[in-house]
Design a protein around this motif. Sequence first.
Motif, PDB file in Angstrom:
ATOM      1  N   UNK A  99     -13.624  10.432  -1.608  1.00 37.75           N
ATOM      2  CA  UNK A  99     -13.299  10.742  -2.308  1.00 37.75           C
ATOM      3  C   UNK A  99     -14.033  10.613  -4.136  1.00 37.75           C
ATOM      4  N   UNK A 100     -15.222   9.940  -3.901  1.00 37.85           N
ATOM      5  CA  UNK A 100     -15.924   9.815  -5.590  1.00 37.85           C
ATOM      6  C   UNK A 100     -16.359  11.252  -5.478  1.00 37.85           C
ATOM      7  N   UNK A 101     -16.805  11.697  -4.726  1.00 42.25           N
ATOM      8  CA  UNK A 101     -17.332  13.606  -4.281  1.00 42.25           C
ATOM      9  C   UNK A 101     -15.948  14.520  -5.345  1.00 42.25           C
ATOM     10  N   UNK A 102     -14.898  14.143  -5.106  1.00 41.57           N
ATOM     11  CA  UNK A 102     -13.390  15.069  -5.787  1.00 41.57           C
ATOM     12  C   UNK A 102     -12.713  14.222  -7.260  1.00 41.57           C
ATOM     13  N   UNK A 103     -13.616  12.935  -7.577  1.00 39.41           N
ATOM     14  CA  UNK A 103     -12.693  12.812  -8.371  1.00 39.41           C
ATOM     15  C   UNK A 103     -11.679  12.026  -8.435  1.00 39.41           C
ATOM     16  N   UNK A 104     -10.458  11.601  -9.054  1.00 37.38           N
ATOM     17  CA  UNK A 104      -9.562  10.483  -8.715  1.00 37.38           C
ATOM     18  C   UNK A 104      -8.330  11.581  -9.009  1.00 37.38           C
ATOM     19  N   UNK A 105      -7.772  11.426  -7.928  1.00 37.34           N
ATOM     20  CA  UNK A 105      -6.708  12.121  -8.029  1.00 37.34           C
ATOM     21  C   UNK A 105      -5.606  11.618  -8.896  1.00 37.34           C
ATOM     22  N   UNK A 106      -4.363  12.440  -9.199  1.00 34.96           N
ATOM     23  CA  UNK A 106      -3.330  12.240 -10.276  1.00 34.96           C
ATOM     24  C   UNK A 106      -2.199  12.530  -9.013  1.00 34.96           C
ATOM     25  N   UNK A 107      -1.426  11.682  -9.249  1.00 40.94           N
ATOM     26  CA  UNK A 107       0.264  11.735  -8.443  1.00 40.94           C
ATOM     27  C   UNK A 107       0.992  11.113  -9.028  1.00 40.94           C
ATOM     28  N   UNK A 108       1.892  11.656  -9.155  1.00 45.21           N
ATOM     29  CA  UNK A 108       3.894  11.075 -10.031  1.00 45.21           C
ATOM     30  C   UNK A 108       4.138  10.572  -8.791  1.00 45.21           C
ATOM     31  N   UNK A 109       5.532   9.371  -8.688  1.00 44.36           N
ATOM     32  CA  UNK A 109       6.057   9.192  -7.861  1.00 44.36           C
ATOM     33  C   UNK A 109       6.317   9.590  -7.222  1.00 44.36           C
ATOM     34  N   UNK A 110       7.302  10.670  -7.990  1.00 47.67           N
ATOM     35  CA  UNK A 110       7.646  11.946  -6.412  1.00 47.67           C
ATOM     36  C   UNK A 110       6.804  12.648  -5.621  1.00 47.67           C
ATOM     37  N   UNK A 111       5.829  12.278  -5.851  1.00 46.49           N
ATOM     38  CA  UNK A 111       4.004  13.525  -5.550  1.00 46.49           C
ATOM     39  C   UNK A 111       4.147  12.480  -4.276  1.00 46.49           C
ATOM     40  N   UNK A 112       4.098  11.531  -4.900  1.00 47.70           N
ATOM     41  CA  UNK A 112       3.344  10.242  -3.672  1.00 47.70           C
ATOM     42  C   UNK A 112       4.169  10.399  -2.416  1.00 47.70           C
ATOM     43  N   UNK A 113       5.867  10.867  -2.473  1.00 43.42           N
ATOM     44  CA  UNK A 113       6.977  10.676  -1.443  1.00 43.42           C
ATOM     45  C   UNK A 113       6.030  11.919  -0.195  1.00 43.42           C
ATOM     46  N   UNK A 114       5.458  12.195  -0.672  1.00 45.03           N
ATOM     47  CA  UNK A 114       4.783  13.176   0.088  1.00 45.03           C
ATOM     48  C   UNK A 114       4.245  12.977   1.363  1.00 45.03           C
ATOM     49  N   UNK A 115       3.381  11.908   0.927  1.00 53.94           N
ATOM     50  CA  UNK A 115       2.119  11.399   1.767  1.00 53.94           C
ATOM     51  C   UNK A 115       2.681  10.503   2.325  1.00 53.94           C
ATOM     52  N   UNK A 116       3.688  10.199   3.012  1.00 52.63           N
ATOM     53  CA  UNK A 116       4.443   8.857   4.021  1.00 52.63           C
ATOM     54  C   UNK A 116       4.101   8.649   5.502  1.00 52.63           C
ATOM     55  N   UNK A 117       3.381   9.980   5.862  1.00 51.43           N
ATOM     56  CA  UNK A 117       2.739  10.028   6.992  1.00 51.43           C
ATOM     57  C   UNK A 117       3.823  10.990   7.415  1.00 51.43           C
ATOM     58  N   UNK A 118       4.458  10.980   7.493  1.00 50.42           N
ATOM     59  CA  UNK A 118       5.741  12.137   8.264  1.00 50.42           C
ATOM     60  C   UNK A 118       5.026  13.359   8.279  1.00 50.42           C
ATOM     61  N   UNK A 119       3.824  13.770   7.669  1.00 45.74           N
ATOM     62  CA  UNK A 119       3.425  15.033   7.805  1.00 45.74           C
ATOM     63  C   UNK A 119       1.852  14.808   8.912  1.00 45.74           C
ATOM     64  N   UNK A 120       1.402  14.790   9.407  1.00 43.22           N
ATOM     65  CA  UNK A 120       0.273  14.879  10.735  1.00 43.22           C
ATOM     66  C   UNK A 120      -1.072  15.462   9.672  1.00 43.22           C
ATOM     67  N   UNK A 121      -0.545  16.523   8.787  1.00 45.61           N
ATOM     68  CA  UNK A 121      -1.322  17.067   8.075  1.00 45.61           C
ATOM     69  C   UNK A 121      -2.186  16.826   6.725  1.00 45.61           C
ATOM     70  N   UNK A 122      -1.636  15.462   6.538  1.00 49.21           N
ATOM     71  CA  UNK A 122      -1.777  15.190   4.984  1.00 49.21           C
ATOM     72  C   UNK A 122      -2.238  13.728   5.351  1.00 49.21           C
ATOM     73  N   UNK A 123      -3.134  13.193   4.358  1.00 48.67           N
ATOM     74  CA  UNK A 123      -3.083  11.408   4.491  1.00 48.67           C
ATOM     75  C   UNK A 123      -2.043  10.466   4.101  1.00 48.67           C
TER      76      UNK A 123
END
Length: 269
Positions: A99-123
Motif C-alpha cells: 500500500x505504501x509503494x502504491x501510494x494512497x488511493x482515492x475512491x468516491x463513495x460510488x466507487x467504494x460500492x464495488x469493493x463490498x466483497x461480492x467480487x472475490x477478485x477485488x479486495x
Amino acid sequence: MAEADTPKELRQRAQATKGVPPPSSSGLKKQDDPTDSAKGVPLSVIKKEDSAPFSLIELLRTVAFIILASSALSYFVTRESFVWGMKRPSWTKPEQIKAWMAGPIQYTDADLAAFDGTDPSKPILLAINGTIYDVSAGRRFYGPGGSYSFFSGCDASRAFITSCFEEDRIPDIRGAELMYIPRDNPEIDNLYTKGELKNLKELERRKAKKDVYKALKHWVDFFEKSPKYTKVGIVKREKGWETKGPVPTLCKKAEEGRPSSRPKPPGRD
C-alpha cells in the motif's frame, strides 16, 4: 709500559684481518620462545590469541544463542508464544508495504460500492471518517453474509455511532447528537425557568456532540491501530460536502434509545 706497534706491524695486522666478515647477528642462536608449561604452547601465540578482536562469527553465534534462549523462556512462561505475546507490527506486513509503494488511493463513495466483497477478485474495502481500509483479512466478517458486511463498500460513519446498520450506511453524521439529548417533557421542562431551560439545552447539545465524537473516535482508533487491517487511501468528495443537503433524520433505533426526559431541577417537585 708496553711498546707501541711500529707502522710496519700495524700494516701487517690490517692485511691479516682484511676480508674477514664481522660476526653476524644471524649467526647467533636465537633464544627460544618461552612456553606455557601446562599447554606446551608458546606464550607469544597465547598473547596473540588473547589480543585478537571479537570475530563476526562469534558475535552472530552469541546473538543467535540469546534469541533462542529468549524464545524458549518465552514459551516456557507464556505456554503459547515464542515472542512474549508481542504482535507483528503492521508496517512489516506485505499488504502495508504494498500500500505504501502504491501510494494512497482515492475512491468516491460510488466507487467504494464495488469493493463490498461480492467480487472475490477485488479486495474488501470500508471507509470511516473518510479514510479507506482494506479489510480483506477479515473476509469472514466483512464479506457477504458476514456479521459486519453492512460496513463494506461504503463509508458508514453514521452507523458506527447510531448502530442503525441498514439505514445509516452514510458518512453524514449531522443530527446524530440527538440520540444523546433527552426528549422534551412539558411536565418536567415547566419546572425550569426559560433562561435555565435554554442554558440546559445548550449544555446538553454540547455534551451530545462530544459523545458523538467519542463514539466515532473509538472506531476510528480501532481501525487506525489494527495490525490486521491496512489503511489504503481516502474517500474523494467535493469540498464542503458535510454541510450540504438536508440533515439526516435520526433512525428509529437511536430515537427510541434517547433519554425520556430531563432530570427535575432540585427542590422543584
